[in-house]
Every structure is written in structure tokens, then in C-alpha cells.
Write an enzyme that holds these catalytic residues in place. Structure first.
Site, short mmCIF file in Angstrom:
data_model
loop_
_atom_site.label_atom_id
_atom_site.label_comp_id
_atom_site.label_asym_id
_atom_site.label_seq_id
_atom_site.Cartn_x
_atom_site.Cartn_y
_atom_site.Cartn_z
N HIS A 60 -56.86 46.13 -63.80
CA HIS A 60 -58.20 45.98 -64.37
C HIS A 60 -59.04 45.00 -63.56
O HIS A 60 -60.22 45.22 -63.34
CB HIS A 60 -58.06 45.49 -65.82
N HIS A 111 -64.70 50.05 -72.13
CA HIS A 111 -63.92 49.26 -73.07
C HIS A 111 -63.06 50.22 -73.87
O HIS A 111 -63.10 50.25 -75.10
CB HIS A 111 -64.84 48.42 -73.96
#
EC number: 6.3.5.3
Lengths: 752, 87
Positions: free
Chosen positions: A58, A107
Site C-alpha cells: 500500500h 478505501h
């Protein structure tokens, strides 16, 4: 409570044999060995926490980096780019001294675990990226993808996500002006919650994330730090260092939009008074990320005292403090003589602010806890010099078979009655149905500058009340196209967003992307990713719209089943006078309908093939970027010169979908004539790219035709705005009331 | 008839913006000495029939699936006898 000695740098050097839970923190063996090699000793617990989280997929983009470079290498020359990839968000010049920053992020996983808070904090995170550039956020957009519309879990995830976006955005006072909602079984268990934001500033107000100037103070401000989102760090805390800790910290973060609003105002006021040298928002990886990035973007040296971080939970260990993802926090670097004024402003806005460290002469990031030095690293090795993988990729074996399964061979409607039924089925299908049940939960018009919002082709915001300068944004992505052909699927996403911006009358300037894919460890997924990036970079180069930044979300898969490759592309455009914008809705009866562009028999990945045959196969529509550019020029000129009163781009669902939407929004029907050379079915359902339908006042007919003729854009007269039916001559006529019931009833019925 | 009370609280590690807002307001209003406030929800369920194990199991189910969001909240269940209505 047993106290193990604090794991300081000295302690680590003296105890080289202590086993650390690097695997549990997600590091691979060779990655851990590299950390040891970089440091010349075993890392402390705190260092391990930082490396593990900053070297995660990430934060480090370790699988995607080698491909993403193309966005820089192939970036077209553009005078509009003020700040490019690598900063919190890219910045684009829109004229009159204004600059606009925008970005889309994902998200996804948090929104699956806890839909409301996951989606809400997604909005919060992207808004902080915007304020970190020195811009005032003016609007948000939300491209969303869920599992099958009738799956029970969609009923859990969707309302939570929608309420979370609405709750957070509405509380911040930001209009939500665009996005998408797509349903597909491939997103079951892996919903895609992407969030975008736009901010506006003057050129001179651009701020970059860097810490330079020895002696400058590092100030942490915003919410207190709690145990949010630190699943991993608690392993360090509980298993290795102190067994008395609560063993499980929640991975979920809860947002507080009112705190974020204070953060916006407080940050912008500090910017206005020129109190800030560098700034960074705290998102993923929290303080680990903020300190290492600020330090490595500056001269490199920084000393931080972790004891000074205001805590919500006094039992947090230093590793947890470094990894906490508590929301609504920012980190600023401020010259010593300006610290008092900065703290005063924070106090005025009721924002907690604390000096936690300072910039130093050296090139080491040093972090102290209870008097001991627990971190001593070169910040660049944490933030920028993480592992980079050349993951193997291979065209999947099933790709040929999928492409050979040609959708053009599917049985087509044989009678007018069948054609009519399929039209109704299409406009009432979950993906083509009106999403107003969802979008009406967002505030579109707060602040009073919204010119266009859903369901228009692009959202548009006025940014100067004197000159009526405005910006437009559209987000698009079609996972079905990308599954059939990732290279062209990504280009089609860009082409559609580009076309959507131009359809409303704005000139496309720049691109942000959110690349949602499955596991990079699967060579087939990696191939999809590589192809999509290559396609997007090539297309951006050709269209002259540089990628300014974005985000990659990998591992969107459950077991072996990955989501469709889903590159979501946002295009930002500028319009000199928002009064000239072109809406979707038909405005006046009697206006002539023209189809711009070429219609071919293209049904691969189409909405028709999904709705009528539950089929995915063949090839997506052809991409012709020069045609897209020409179409955009025509649409922009026609809007500026008042030659068209409404326009709608053609994409999924084809012409009939576009005409029905324009008719329902305007409350006026249309009479359509199937043009020579086309059959009614292809005319209505084909998804050929590079097309739009426009309504031309009769007084402008000659001028409009002349312009298209002179520029060489195919234009076909297909009918007229008229009556209260959508009437395809010689085939069928559907009353608007029936179309409305079908188009608007689907989503409420599914979510009831 | 009995009353069953379900108390729902955010888990201790989860941020509680409402509780924090109350806590910040207290000193302003002259109430000192409160170091933290957490705010929760209380449900009072009037149960028909006896509150036996089966009834409590049912209430546990409904609390877990509907009253509380167990991703971020904890809940407790207790039985409260209701005094006969007094005129």
C-alpha cells in the site's frame, strides 16, 4: 506487569539474536534481511514497525512501481502541470492565477469491514491530501463498485458506504458532484470504494511536503493518537515486548468530520500567514509515513520525541504510536520564530497542536521514547528506497477463449416487441438505472458553487464568482471492458472520462487514476495491471492529458477469484464561463437531435450483453483517440458558441440509454429515426466509443453542421425532441411515465 | 413482565467524537475533574413472558446483529425487574 527493557538502538545492537515477528508484520524474509543490512544490526521494534508498514504494498508500490514509471516517461508536454506525480496530489494551472489539485484514492478494504466508517474515513483521507497541497477543498466525487445488486451482502455494504460518504462529506460542507455506482458479482467481498477530491488555490499558495532548515520545528496537530488501524503493530506490542497489552487492536478507524473541518480552516489560515515550511497529512502508516517522508524530502535529518505525541490511550506502545492510523491528524514543519503564532492559530480553532521534534543537520531520522533512542535510520531507506519487484506477468491462458466468445454473435431481438422489451430491461437494470436514491443522500449544492452534479456527464464547480471560471471532473471505469482487453479497457476508461468532461463544455487538462486490481502475485493479474498501465500511459500521451497522481489498490480478491481489472480514471477540465456549460437534459421541444461519431456493431462487454444474456466475451469497442480529441473540440466549441442546448456522451447502454436519460431529466420525449445503413438494434444498443448525442436549436442547425463538416466529424441527424414518449419510428414508442417508473424504481426496490 | 437492558458502547480503542465533545465542554461549563467521557446507547427491551435462557439468547442475537455494530462496539445485557405499575 512484566517490563521488558525498552528496545532501544543500543539494546538492539547488543542483542542481535532476538527474534522479531517480521513475518507477522508482512515482511518477506529477504526484505527483513535487507533491513538488517541497511542498519548494520537488527532493527528495534519501532524500526521494524516503520519499515514493515512503509514497505507494504500500500505504501511502497513495490509491485506497481516499475510499471507506473510510464506515467512519468510518457507524460505529454503540458503547460498546465504545476506539480506532478509524487506529491500528495498533482496541481494543474486552470488560468486566471488559479491552480487546482485533485486526486482519487481507494478505501476498498476498510469499507468492506465497516462500510460506514471505512467510506467516511476514505473521504477524510483524500480531503487531507488536498489541504496538504495548500488548497481549499471544494468538492468530492465517489466512484463505487459493489457485488451483485440483489446479493444480501450488498444490502449491508452499500447503504453503509453511501451513508458514510454522505455523513462525512455533508458535515464538512463539501458538495459531492460526481462518481459512479456499478454492480457486478466480481466485486462481491471486494467492493471498490474510491474517493476523489478537488481543491482550489492561487499559484503562490502551493505547498510541498518537505522538511528543510535545521532547527525548524515539527508540529503534530489535529486529533489525539489512539489505537486505530494498527492490527499489525499490536503483534509487536503483545507478543514480543509486553504480554500485558490488549492483544487485538481494531483495524477500523472512526472519523470525526467536525475535527477535519477545523483542521481545514486551521491549516489554510496557517498557510495564509506563511507559517509553514513543509506539511504532510497522516494517512496510511501514520507518523511512520509522515516523519520519514517529510525528512527524506528535505535534507534528511529529523529528531522526534514520541513522548510528546498527545495520546487518546496512554497504554499505547511506541510501535503502536508510530503505526497508528488515527484520523484527522497533520504534521507541519515550522520555523522556530513562527511556532508561537502557529500554535495560536491551532488554539483558536480548538485543534490540539504539539511540537514533537525538529529538523536536524544530519541525515538520520531519530526517534526517542522515555529518553532512549528507539529509531535511528536513514529516512530515505524507509520512505523511498523500499523493495521494488519485477513481478512475473503472463497473459492468462483463458484470455483468447474469452475474446473468441464474441458478443456480436449473441441472439438479437427479432421483433419490435422484443426490441422494446430489451430497452425496458436495459434502462431498468441495476447498472443502467437511475442512482438518485444513492446520490440524493449526498449534498450536491452546499457552498452554492455547484454548476452540475450527478447525473450529469461531469460534475462542475464554479471557482471564481466574478469571472465564472469553473472546473469539471468526471470519473469512469469499465471493469468488463478491461477484463476483455486491459490495454484498451484502460484507454476506454480515459476516453469516456475525457469525453464526459468535454460533453459538459469543459476542456480536459489532466488525469488522476485509481487502479483497482487483484493479487500482484498472480501473473495473470499482474499482466492485466501492466497492460492497463501501458494503455493508460499511451493514451494520456496521445490526448495530451498528463497523469498527476493517483493510487493503486491491489489484492482485491477473495481466494483465487480476482475482481475484474478496474482502472478508474478521473479527468479534470476547465471552463472559462460556467454559464456556457451543456447539461444532459433536453431543454426545448423541436430541437434537432444529432448523433456525433461512427456507430459500429460493437457489443463485447456491453450492458446489453450483460443484461439480456448475462454474457461477457469478445472484444471491447475500438479506441480512436484522435476521434475522441476531435469530438471533444466540437463539443467544447459548440458549447462556447451556443450551438447546442444539451449533450450526452454515449457509453454503456449505448444510444437508447443516453436518449432515455436526457428525456427523463428534461421531461421531454424524443422521436428517433433509425439512420440509413444501420439496423435498429445496432443503432440503439451499440457501445462504439467516441460518440455523443446533442440537441441543436433549429436556428443553429446550419452553423453546427458546417462546423462538423469543416472539421471532418461524422454527424447524423437522428430525430427531434418531441412529445412525451421515446418513439423509435417504425419500431416502438415508450411513454416517459413508463420509462421513468422502470428507470427510477429499480434501486429503491433493491435496497428497500 | 421483565425489562432487559442492552448497553452498547464503542470499544475502548475506538475514537468517540461525541464523548470527546462532551468532555471538552465540561470545563467550559465549570465542571472540573472529569478526565474522560465515553458516550454509549442504552436500549430497554420490554419482554413478553419469562426472561429465560432462550429469551436471553434471542436478545443476545438481536443485540449482536442489530443493536450493536460489533466491528466497533461492545454490548452488555442485563435483566431488570419491572415493579408493578403504581398508580
Amino acid at each position: 506487569m512484566s517490563r521488558t527493557p525498552l528496545d532501544t538502538v543500543e539494546h538492539a545492537a547488543a542483542t542481535p539474536d532476538v527474534e522479531l515477528p517480521w513475518a507477522e508484520l508482512g515482511l518477506k524474509k529477504d526484505e527483513y534481511e535487507r533491513v538488517v543490512e541497511i542498519l548494520g544490526r537488527r532493527p528495534t521494534g519501532a524500526e521494524l514497525a516503520m519499515y514493515s508498514v512503509m514497505w507494504s504494498e500500500h505504501c511502497s508500490y513495490k509491485s506497481s512501481k516499475v510499471h507506473l514509471r510510464q506515467f512519468g516517461e510518457k507524460a505529454p508536454e503540458s503547460d498546465a502541470m504545476l506539480v506532478g506525480i509524487g506529491e500528495n496530489a498533482g496541481v494543474v494551472d486552470v488560468g486566471q492565477g488559479y491552480a487546482v489539485t485533485f486526486k482519487v484514492e481507494s478505501h476498498n478494504h476498510p469499507s468492506y469491514v465497516e462500510p460506514y466508517q471505512g467510506a467516511a474515513t476514505g473521504v477524510g483521507g483524500i480531503v487531507r491530501d488536498i489541504i496538504a497541497m495548500g488548497a481549499r477543498p471544494v468538492a468530492v466525487v465517489d466512484p463505487l463498485r459493489f457485488g451483485a445488486a440483489d446479493h444480501p451482502d450488498t444490502k449491508r455494504v452499500l447503504p453503509g458506504v453511501v451513508a458514510g460518504i454522505g455523513g462525512y462529506g455533508n458535515c464538512l460542507g463539501l458538495p459531492n458532484i460526481g462518481g459512479e455506482v456499478v454492480f457486478d458479482a466480481c466485486y462481491q467481498g471486494n467492493p471498490l470504494v474510491n474517493a476523489g477530491a478537488i481543491g482550489v488555490m492561487r499559484h503562490e499558495d502551493i505547498h510541498l511536503a518537505k522538511a528543510s532548515g535545521a532547527g525548524n520545528k515539527v508540529i503534530l496537530y489535529g486529533a489525539r493518537t489512539g489505537g486505530d488501524g494498527i492490527g499489525g503493530a499490536s503483534i509487536l506490542a503483545s507478543e514480543t515486548f509486553d504480554d500485558a497489552k490488549p492483544s487485538k487492536r481494531p483495524a477500523v478507524q472512526v472519523g470525526d468530520p467536525f475535527q477535519e473541518k477545523l483542521l481545514i480552516e486551521c491549516t489554510l489560515e496557517a498557510f495564509r500567514e506563511k507559517l509553514v515550511v513543509g506539511i504532510q497529512d497522516l494517512g496510511a502508516a501514520g507518523l511512520s509515513c509522515a516523519t520519514s517522508e517529510l525528512a527524506s524530502n528535505g535534507s534528511g535529518g529529523m529528531r522526534v520525541t514520541l513522548d510528546d505525541v498527545p495520546l487518546r490511550d496512554s497504554t499505547l506502545s511506541p510501535e503502536e504510536i508510530l503505526m497508528s492510523e488515527s484520523q484527522e491528524r497533520m504534521c507541519a514543519v515550522v520555523e522556530p520564530e513562527k511556532v508561537d503564532r502557529f500554535l495560536e492559530i491551532c488554539d483558536k480553532w480548538d485543534v490540539i497542536a504539539t511540537v514533537i521534534g525538529e529538523v536536524t543537520d544530519g541525515d538520520r531520522l531519530e526517534i526517542y521514547w522515555h529518553g532512549g533512542k528507539i529509531v535511528d535510520v536513514d529516512p530515505r531507506t524507509v520512505a523511498h528506497e523500499g523493495p521494488v519487484y519485477e513481478r512475473p506477468y503472463a497473459r492468462p491462458s483463458w484470455q483468447d477463449e474469452l475474446q473468441a466468445d464474441d458478443a456480436n454473435k449473441l441472439p438479437r431481438p427479432e421483433t419490435s416487441e422484443e426490441l422494446k422489451d430489451q430497452v425496458l430491461k436495459l434502462v431498468g437494470s441495476p447498472n443502467q438505472a437511475s442512482k438518485s436514491w444513492i446520490t440524493s443522500q449526498y449534498d450536491h449544492f452546499v457552498q452554492g458553487n455547484t454548476v452540475l452534479a450527478q447525473p450529469e456527464d461531469s460534475g462542475m464547480i464554479r471557482i471564481d464568482e466574478e469571472t465564472d471560471l469553473g472546473v469539471a471532473i468526471a470519473t469512469d471505469g469499465n471493469g468488463r471492458y478491461a477484463k476483455l482487453d486491459p490495454y484498451h479497457g484502460a484507454q476506454l476508461a480515459l476516453a469516456e472520462a475525457y469525453r464526459n468532461v468535454a460533453t459538459t463544455g469543459a476542456r480536459p487538462l489532466a488525469v488522476s487514476d485509481c487502479l483497482n486490481f487483484g493479487s500482484p502475485e498472480d501473473p495473470a493479474v499482474m499482466w492485466q495491471f501492466a497492460e492497463a498501465v501501458r494503455g493508460l500511459a499511451d493514451a494520456c500521451q496521445q490526448l495530451g492529458t498528463p497523469v498527476t497522481g493517483g493510487n493503486v489498490s491491489l489484492y482485491n480478491q477473495t481466494g483465487e477469484a480476482a475482481i475484474h481489472p478496474t482502472p478508474v480514471v478521473a479527468v479534470l477540465g476547465v471552463i472559462d464561463d460556467v454559464a456556457r456549460r451543456t447539461p444532459v437534459a433536453f431543454q426545448e421541444e423541436g430541437q434537432l437531435l444529432y448523433l456525433l461519431g461512427d456507430t459500429r456493431e460493437e457489443f463485447g462487454g456491453s450492458a446489453w450483453s450483460q443484461v439480456v444474456h448475462d454474457h461477457l466475451g469478445g472484444l471491447p469497442p475500438q479506441v480512436d483517440l484522435e476521434r475522441e480529441r476531435l469530438l471533444a473540440e466540437i463539443l467544447i466549441s459548440a458549447s462556447r458558441d451556443g450551438m447546442i442546448d444539451s449533450a450526452h456522451d454515449l457509453s454503456d447502454g449505448g444510444l437508447i440509454q443516453a436518449v432515455v436519460e436526457s428525456a427523463l431529466l428534461g421531461g421531454k420525449g424524443a422521436r428517433l429515426i433509425v439512420p440509413d445503413g444501420l439496423d435498429a438494434f445496432t443503432f440503439l444498443f451499440s457501445e462504439s466509443a467516441g460518440r455523443a448525442v446533442v440537441a441543436v436549436p433549429r436556428s443553429e442547425e446550419v452553423r453546427f453542421n458546417d462546423m462538423c463538416g469543416a472539421r471532418g466529424l461524422p454527424v447524423t441527424r437522428i430525430g427531434v425532441v418531441d412529445g412525451d414518449t421515446v418513439d423509435v419510428q417504425g419500431e416502438f414508442a415508450l411513454p416517459l411515465s413508463e420509462l421513468r417508473e422502470t428507470h427510477e424504481g429499480t434501486i429503491p426496490a433493491l435496497l428497500k | 413482565m421483565a425489562r432487559v437492558v442492552v448497553d452498547v458502547m464503542l470499544k475502548p480503542e475506538i475514537l468517540d467524537p461525541q464523548g470527546q465533545a462532551v468532555q471538552r465542554a465540561l470545563p467550559r461549563l465549570g465542571f472540573d475533574g472529569i478526565s474522560d467521557v465515553r458516550q454509549g446507547k442504552r436500549f430497554e427491551l420490554e419482554v413478553d413472558g419469562p426472561v429465560d435462557e432462550a429469551a436471553l439468547a434471542r436478545i443476545h442475537d438481536l443485540a449482536e446483529s442489530f443493536l450493536a455494530n460489533t466491528v466497533i462496539e461492545d454490548f452488555t445485557i442485563r435483566v431488570e425487574e419491572v415493579a408493578e405499575a403504581v398508580k
